[in-house]
Design a protein around this motif. Sequence first.
Motif, mmCIF file in Angstrom:
data_model
loop_
_atom_site.group_PDB
_atom_site.id
_atom_site.type_symbol
_atom_site.label_atom_id
_atom_site.label_comp_id
_atom_site.label_asym_id
_atom_site.label_seq_id
_atom_site.Cartn_x
_atom_site.Cartn_y
_atom_site.Cartn_z
ATOM 1 N N GLU A 74 27.884 -16.689 -7.281
ATOM 2 C CA GLU A 74 26.547 -16.594 -6.491
ATOM 3 C C GLU A 74 26.048 -15.115 -6.692
ATOM 4 N N ALA A 75 26.785 -14.043 -6.937
ATOM 5 C CA ALA A 75 26.279 -12.797 -6.766
ATOM 6 C C ALA A 75 25.463 -12.626 -8.142
ATOM 7 N N THR A 76 26.057 -13.139 -9.296
ATOM 8 C CA THR A 76 25.232 -13.195 -10.648
ATOM 9 C C THR A 76 23.826 -13.834 -10.456
ATOM 10 N N GLY A 77 23.781 -14.943 -9.646
ATOM 11 C CA GLY A 77 22.407 -15.418 -9.465
ATOM 12 C C GLY A 77 21.463 -14.421 -8.579
ATOM 13 N N ILE A 78 22.008 -13.987 -7.647
ATOM 14 C CA ILE A 78 21.419 -13.026 -6.817
ATOM 15 C C ILE A 78 20.554 -11.764 -7.418
ATOM 16 N N ARG A 79 21.704 -11.304 -8.429
ATOM 17 C CA ARG A 79 21.104 -10.080 -9.203
ATOM 18 C C ARG A 79 20.093 -10.626 -10.181
ATOM 19 N N ALA A 80 20.345 -11.372 -10.774
ATOM 20 C CA ALA A 80 19.084 -12.060 -11.700
ATOM 21 C C ALA A 80 17.816 -12.161 -10.978
ATOM 22 N N ALA A 81 18.046 -12.892 -9.938
ATOM 23 C CA ALA A 81 16.652 -13.225 -9.246
ATOM 24 C C ALA A 81 16.085 -12.152 -8.588
ATOM 25 N N ALA A 82 16.879 -11.107 -8.074
ATOM 26 C CA ALA A 82 16.357 -9.795 -7.385
ATOM 27 C C ALA A 82 15.935 -9.106 -8.379
ATOM 28 N N TRP A 83 16.289 -8.972 -9.723
ATOM 29 C CA TRP A 83 15.659 -8.080 -10.785
ATOM 30 C C TRP A 83 14.442 -8.614 -11.432
ATOM 31 N N VAL A 84 14.278 -9.897 -11.387
ATOM 32 C CA VAL A 84 12.916 -10.663 -11.632
ATOM 33 C C VAL A 84 12.119 -10.255 -10.512
ATOM 34 N N GLY A 85 12.486 -10.164 -9.080
ATOM 35 C CA GLY A 85 11.636 -9.939 -8.293
ATOM 36 C C GLY A 85 10.951 -8.609 -8.205
ATOM 37 N N ARG A 86 11.908 -7.652 -8.687
ATOM 38 C CA ARG A 86 11.425 -5.983 -8.866
ATOM 39 C C ARG A 86 10.295 -6.143 -9.836
ATOM 40 N N VAL A 87 10.486 -6.897 -11.005
ATOM 41 C CA VAL A 87 9.385 -6.900 -12.058
ATOM 42 C C VAL A 87 8.334 -7.347 -11.646
ATOM 43 N N VAL A 88 8.163 -8.629 -10.907
ATOM 44 C CA VAL A 88 7.084 -9.232 -10.231
ATOM 45 C C VAL A 88 6.341 -8.067 -9.201
ATOM 46 N N ALA A 89 7.189 -7.279 -8.494
ATOM 47 C CA ALA A 89 6.797 -6.379 -7.468
ATOM 48 C C ALA A 89 5.790 -5.384 -8.312
ATOM 49 N N VAL A 90 6.380 -4.905 -9.395
ATOM 50 C CA VAL A 90 5.619 -3.773 -10.354
ATOM 51 C C VAL A 90 4.442 -4.449 -10.822
ATOM 52 N N VAL A 91 4.458 -5.605 -11.443
ATOM 53 C CA VAL A 91 3.487 -6.483 -11.886
ATOM 54 C C VAL A 91 2.336 -6.666 -10.701
ATOM 55 N N ALA A 92 2.685 -6.791 -9.435
ATOM 56 C CA ALA A 92 1.764 -7.086 -8.396
ATOM 57 C C ALA A 92 0.897 -5.855 -8.114
ATOM 58 N N VAL A 93 1.267 -4.637 -8.219
ATOM 59 C CA VAL A 93 1.107 -3.396 -8.006
ATOM 60 C C VAL A 93 -0.011 -3.219 -9.248
ATOM 61 N N ALA A 94 0.313 -3.566 -10.624
ATOM 62 C CA ALA A 94 -0.316 -2.902 -11.650
ATOM 63 C C ALA A 94 -1.499 -3.956 -11.817
ATOM 64 N N ILE A 95 -1.537 -4.932 -11.726
ATOM 65 C CA ILE A 95 -2.851 -6.030 -12.155
ATOM 66 C C ILE A 95 -4.123 -5.553 -11.576
ATOM 67 N N PRO A 96 -3.986 -5.073 -10.245
ATOM 68 C CA PRO A 96 -5.409 -4.671 -9.632
ATOM 69 C C PRO A 96 -5.677 -3.340 -10.221
ATOM 70 N N PHE A 97 -4.906 -2.352 -10.755
ATOM 71 C CA PHE A 97 -5.238 -1.340 -11.362
ATOM 72 C C PHE A 97 -5.735 -1.639 -12.678
ATOM 73 N N ILE A 98 -5.263 -2.614 -13.516
ATOM 74 C CA ILE A 98 -5.745 -2.949 -14.673
ATOM 75 C C ILE A 98 -7.199 -3.585 -14.476
ATOM 76 N N TRP A 99 -7.324 -4.326 -13.624
ATOM 77 C CA TRP A 99 -8.711 -4.939 -13.355
ATOM 78 C C TRP A 99 -9.631 -3.532 -13.232
ATOM 79 N N LEU A 100 -9.310 -2.762 -12.596
ATOM 80 C CA LEU A 100 -10.082 -1.707 -11.993
ATOM 81 C C LEU A 100 -10.393 -0.829 -13.587
ATOM 82 N N ALA A 101 -9.387 -0.634 -14.064
ATOM 83 C CA ALA A 101 -9.348 0.110 -15.386
ATOM 84 C C ALA A 101 -10.303 -0.470 -16.603
ATOM 85 N N ARG A 102 -10.281 -1.948 -16.310
ATOM 86 C CA ARG A 102 -11.021 -2.551 -17.234
ATOM 87 C C ARG A 102 -12.499 -2.636 -17.004
ATOM 88 N N GLY A 103 -12.586 -2.331 -15.944
ATOM 89 C CA GLY A 103 -14.233 -2.337 -15.179
ATOM 90 C C GLY A 103 -14.619 -3.516 -14.825
#
Length: 324
Positions: free
Chosen positions: A184-213
């Motif tokens: 179970e712990a392996t499952g939680i760790r894998a899904a939590a790290w994907v969650g962190r990647v998604v968090a970074v992507v969620a912050v990055a996307i609007p910045f990329i939109w703005l940077a592209r004008g």
Amino acid sequence: MTSPAQAPPGTLRLGRFGGIDLLIRPSLLLMAAVLVYLFAPRFASDNTTGAGTDAYVLAALFVLALYISVLVHEIAHVVLARRYRMPVSSITLHLLGGETAIEGESRSPAQEFWTSVVGPLTSLAIGAIAWVLARGMDGGNAHTVMQAVATVNILVGAINLVPGLPLDGGRVFRAIIWALTGNEATGIRAAAWVGRVVAVVAVAIPFIWLARGDDDATSVDLVLGLLIGWFLWTGAGQALRGADRTARLSAINARGLADAGTEPPADAPSLSADLSGVALLRAMAATPSDVYRLTESDGRTYGQLRAGRVDAAYREGHPGKGSV
Ligand SMILES: [Zn+2]
């Protein structure tokens, strides 16, 4: 509305239904106001037949429908959790949606999978029904609101299927990894790290939109991206800490912690020597005692188990000498 005892300060209690507290975070009211403000111009421009109907009233109706949809999504989690006899204490509606507090862990990957996946599937179903209803209407305000309800529910369903914790899709992914690895712990760790990647992507996307004008990108998107990123990052962090606890728990086993061959007091309650993890703690909680008699499946005594050693093993993370 009163403040419930265990919820964060400021939480409002709308009521109690079927033994479940329905809680509302003040951030939801703030978000509702922001959404009405953001969506009102949209309804104004689409408002062709209902002359005189205030766009803000339509936007408010839409936001109300949105939160009712979120509530139905949460109720779907509750129905499945109860089916698996997991007690549910509360549903909380907040800034970015809802949360259902299920007490106790899922006992199997299948329970985890179905309890989690039913939420997004419900949102997608509401979205599909609203879409069909909207198609049956020939324009007008009702059509506009129904169309918006359809779009937003399909979005909520799709976003919640993204396989990162704390999203529902993260719990689905966690269940799949749990089933594949048996851990179970392996499952939680894998899904939590994907969650962190998604968090970074969620912050990055609007910045990329703005940077592209991109013309449609606004500072509201930046704030929303930061908010969602923060929500996902902290949720994933909590899940990672939970994984450590789960790993410690599942490593505890009765046989490894017992005094083998020691005859326990005659009045000590009996436990199976094969118990481990959550099942061991549940069995001990059901018959509280300082000392237990560990028995083999054929009824012979394996030894005695002191409750204090189990507590200490859990706290120190020393699971005892495992035996498979
Ligand atoms: Zn959900």
